[in-house]
Design an enzyme around this catalytic site. Structure first.
Site, PDB file in Angstrom:
ATOM      1  N   HIS A  31      -3.769 -12.402  -3.735  1.00  0.00           N
ATOM      2  CA  HIS A  31      -3.902 -12.789  -5.151  1.00  0.00           C
ATOM      3  C   HIS A  31      -2.607 -13.462  -5.629  1.00  0.00           C
ATOM      4  O   HIS A  31      -2.088 -13.177  -6.707  1.00  0.00           O
ATOM      5  CB  HIS A  31      -4.242 -11.572  -6.025  1.00  0.00           C
ATOM      6  CG  HIS A  31      -5.567 -10.951  -5.696  1.00  0.00           C
ATOM      7  ND1 HIS A  31      -6.716 -11.193  -6.416  1.00  0.00           N
ATOM      8  CD2 HIS A  31      -5.928 -10.104  -4.701  1.00  0.00           C
ATOM      9  CE1 HIS A  31      -7.728 -10.515  -5.888  1.00  0.00           C
ATOM     10  NE2 HIS A  31      -7.267  -9.845  -4.843  1.00  0.00           N
ATOM     11  N   TYR A  52       1.113  -2.166  -2.075  1.00  0.00           N
ATOM     12  CA  TYR A  52       1.586  -2.984  -3.201  1.00  0.00           C
ATOM     13  C   TYR A  52       3.106  -2.871  -3.323  1.00  0.00           C
ATOM     14  O   TYR A  52       3.782  -3.832  -3.676  1.00  0.00           O
ATOM     15  CB  TYR A  52       0.869  -2.587  -4.504  1.00  0.00           C
ATOM     16  CG  TYR A  52      -0.606  -2.997  -4.503  1.00  0.00           C
ATOM     17  CD1 TYR A  52      -1.262  -3.287  -3.308  1.00  0.00           C
ATOM     18  CD2 TYR A  52      -1.348  -3.107  -5.671  1.00  0.00           C
ATOM     19  CE1 TYR A  52      -2.598  -3.659  -3.282  1.00  0.00           C
ATOM     20  CE2 TYR A  52      -2.685  -3.490  -5.652  1.00  0.00           C
ATOM     21  CZ  TYR A  52      -3.307  -3.757  -4.456  1.00  0.00           C
ATOM     22  OH  TYR A  52      -4.634  -4.137  -4.428  1.00  0.00           O
TER      23      TYR A  52
HETATM   24  C1  HEM Z   1      -6.435  -1.617   2.052  1.00  0.00           C
HETATM   25  C2  HEM Z   1      -6.915  -2.393   1.097  1.00  0.00           C
HETATM   26  C3  HEM Z   1      -6.085  -3.361   0.310  1.00  0.00           C
HETATM   27  C4  HEM Z   1      -4.889  -3.937   0.580  1.00  0.00           C
HETATM   28  C5  HEM Z   1      -4.003  -3.754   1.828  1.00  0.00           C
HETATM   29  C6  HEM Z   1      -4.549  -4.798  -0.537  1.00  0.00           C
HETATM   30  C7  HEM Z   1      -3.394  -5.549  -0.646  1.00  0.00           C
HETATM   31  C8  HEM Z   1      -2.964  -6.203  -1.787  1.00  0.00           C
HETATM   32  C9  HEM Z   1      -1.626  -6.666  -2.038  1.00  0.00           C
HETATM   33  C10 HEM Z   1      -0.477  -6.519  -1.062  1.00  0.00           C
HETATM   34  C11 HEM Z   1      -1.593  -7.218  -3.278  1.00  0.00           C
HETATM   35  C12 HEM Z   1      -0.392  -7.792  -4.034  1.00  0.00           C
HETATM   36  C13 HEM Z   1       0.224  -6.677  -4.906  1.00  0.00           C
HETATM   37  C14 HEM Z   1       1.428  -7.094  -5.706  1.00  0.00           C
HETATM   38  O1  HEM Z   1       2.323  -7.763  -5.187  1.00  0.00           O
HETATM   39  O2  HEM Z   1       1.499  -6.706  -6.907  1.00  0.00           O
HETATM   40  C15 HEM Z   1      -2.917  -7.111  -3.825  1.00  0.00           C
HETATM   41  C16 HEM Z   1      -3.298  -7.555  -5.064  1.00  0.00           C
HETATM   42  C17 HEM Z   1      -4.537  -7.337  -5.620  1.00  0.00           C
HETATM   43  N1  HEM Z   1      -5.583  -6.603  -5.068  1.00  0.00           N
HETATM   44 FE1  HEM Z   1      -5.555  -5.667  -3.290  1.00  0.00          FE
HETATM   45  N2  HEM Z   1      -5.549  -4.724  -1.477  1.00  0.00           N
HETATM   46  C18 HEM Z   1      -6.512  -3.864  -0.999  1.00  0.00           C
HETATM   47  C19 HEM Z   1      -7.679  -3.494  -1.634  1.00  0.00           C
HETATM   48  C20 HEM Z   1      -8.097  -3.997  -2.834  1.00  0.00           C
HETATM   49  C21 HEM Z   1      -9.336  -3.631  -3.474  1.00  0.00           C
HETATM   50  C22 HEM Z   1     -10.343  -2.616  -2.957  1.00  0.00           C
HETATM   51  C23 HEM Z   1      -9.392  -4.353  -4.647  1.00  0.00           C
HETATM   52  C24 HEM Z   1     -10.477  -4.366  -5.690  1.00  0.00           C
HETATM   53  C25 HEM Z   1     -10.802  -3.451  -6.437  1.00  0.00           C
HETATM   54  C26 HEM Z   1      -8.173  -5.145  -4.734  1.00  0.00           C
HETATM   55  C27 HEM Z   1      -7.848  -5.979  -5.785  1.00  0.00           C
HETATM   56  C28 HEM Z   1      -6.633  -6.611  -5.949  1.00  0.00           C
HETATM   57  C29 HEM Z   1      -6.273  -7.402  -7.125  1.00  0.00           C
HETATM   58  C30 HEM Z   1      -7.157  -7.696  -8.338  1.00  0.00           C
HETATM   59  C31 HEM Z   1      -4.965  -7.847  -6.915  1.00  0.00           C
HETATM   60  C32 HEM Z   1      -4.135  -8.725  -7.852  1.00  0.00           C
HETATM   61  C33 HEM Z   1      -3.393  -7.867  -8.903  1.00  0.00           C
HETATM   62  C34 HEM Z   1      -2.560  -8.750  -9.798  1.00  0.00           C
HETATM   63  O3  HEM Z   1      -3.143  -9.641 -10.439  1.00  0.00           O
HETATM   64  O4  HEM Z   1      -1.331  -8.548  -9.864  1.00  0.00           O
HETATM   65  N3  HEM Z   1      -7.426  -4.906  -3.633  1.00  0.00           N
HETATM   66  N4  HEM Z   1      -3.757  -6.478  -2.917  1.00  0.00           N
END
Ligand code: HEM
Length: 313
Positions: free
Chosen positions: A28, A294
């Site tokens: 994202h 995160y």
């Molecule tokens: C093991 C599962 C997952 C991993 C390894 C993962 C990994 C990541 C990482 C590394 C980020 C960046 C975080 C940051 O720098 O603030 C991110 C952002 C995000 N993830 Fe995941 N994620 C996972 C599961 C999910 C799931 C299940 C959802 C949905 C419900 C999701 C929705 C999001 C969203 C919406 C963002 C963006 C948040 C923002 O706008 O700052 N993720 N994810």
């Protein structure tokens, strides 16, 4: 069962698919912050004693994003899109919701997600790796069908439904509790572009379109909660819920761009484990892993540890 993966394994697997670029969120990576107001319904207050569900309007920070880890990803390509919320509570703390356009997650464990990322790593052997992966994970075909929105190009960030996927336990004032899943439903309804039209749009058309739309009027979403039925899993985000019991817990009015946050050393993290009294995380292993992944991403994009900013697990 696969060996337990670490947050570093997840970031390495994300980097191998083109994400985790220094200075940006690992996934994202491309997104924009907005401001809005959330107002809960009376029904929400009867389901949880959480402060933002009392019915008093609360300031809310919103980030819409393209799910890719590539900060220059074109908006006019099919992909997951994200909508993350940070509610400001009366005591000065915050609580977050993190949602995306997929209706179910691709896996029930962090290990499964990392395995999928590894299969997707672009190289000459990707088709073989992916075929092998799909042969061993037939359930994924079901989730591809359920996640139709992800394969299409939206007309706007304001015309998509977003789903938080994990279960949370809502506890009311008398201690009664139920598990719920969150859904953000656009007042404008769901609208998509024909693939050919989407591919012709400018690289950042989703942000430009939303900014234009907000010049005329606020963008409104309903915040709905689905209450778990007896057979609905509270620990597996890859399983759809059968329950049709859904309650409108409130309305979010997005009013304009946020210009105050993420300047200088200000760090914004939307972390689904950042709950508040009246809301408890379930034992979903993917949900619990996310805080740690995160934190690694934050270190990579800002150069500092999250420290006390991270929810205590
Ligand atoms: C093991 C599962 C997952 C991993 C390894 C993962 C990994 C990541 C990482 C590394 C980020 C960046 C975080 C940051 O720098 O603030 C991110 C952002 C995000 N993830 Fe995941 N994620 C996972 C599961 C999910 C799931 C299940 C959802 C949905 C419900 C999701 C929705 C999001 C969203 C919406 C963002 C963006 C948040 C923002 O706008 O700052 N993720 N994810």
């Amino acid at each position: 069962m696969a060996d337990a993966v670490t947050p570093n394994d997840a970031i390495a697997a994300i980097r191998a698919t083109g994400g985790a670029q220094p200075g940006y969120r690992a996934l994202h990576a491309k997104g924009t912050l907005y401001r809005g107001t959330f107002t809960a319904t009376a029904e929400a207050a009867s389901l949880s004693r959480a402060a933002h569900l009392s019915g008093e309007p609360v300031e809310t920070l919103v980030r819409f994003s393209n799910g890719s880890g590539n900060p220059r990803q074109r908006d006019g390509l099919p992909h997951v899109r994200g909508m993350a919320l940070k509610f400001s509570l009366p005591d000065g703390s915050t609580t977050d919701v993190s949602a995306q356009t997929a209706r179910v997650f691709t896996s029930s464990t962090p290990e499964g997600f990392v395995e999928l990322l590894n299969a997707l790593r672009p190289s000459i052997s990707t088709p073989i790796r992916l075929t092998k992966y799909l042969a061993g994970h037939r359930g994924l075909f079901k989730s591809v069908r359920a996640n139709g929105a992800v394969t299409r190009i939206p007309a706007s960030y304001a015309t998509l439904e977003y789903h938080a996927l994990h279960a949370f336990r809502w506890v009311d004032a008398s201690g009664g509790a139920r598990f719920v899943r969150y859904h953000l439903v656009p007042e404008a309804g769901e609208q998509f572009l024909a693939l050919r039209d989407g591919l012709r749009r400018d690289a950042d058309f989703l942000t430009d379109e939303l900014n234009e739309r907000l010049r005329d009027q606020p963008v409104r979403f309903q915040y709905r909660v689905q209450i778990a039925g007896p057979d609905d899993s509270t620990v597996d985000p890859s399983q759809p819920w059968q329950s049709t019991q859904t309650v409108t817990a409130g309305h979010l009015d997005i009013t304009g761009l946020d210009t105050a946050r993420e300047h200088g050393d200000d760090i914004v993290v939307f972390d689904p484990m950042r709950v508040t009294d009246g809301i408890e995380p379930s034992d979903d292993p993917v949900l619990r892993f996310r805080t740690r992944a995160y934190s690694e991403s934050v270190k990579l994009r800002t150069g500092v540890e999250r420290g006390a900013e991270a929810p205590q697990l």
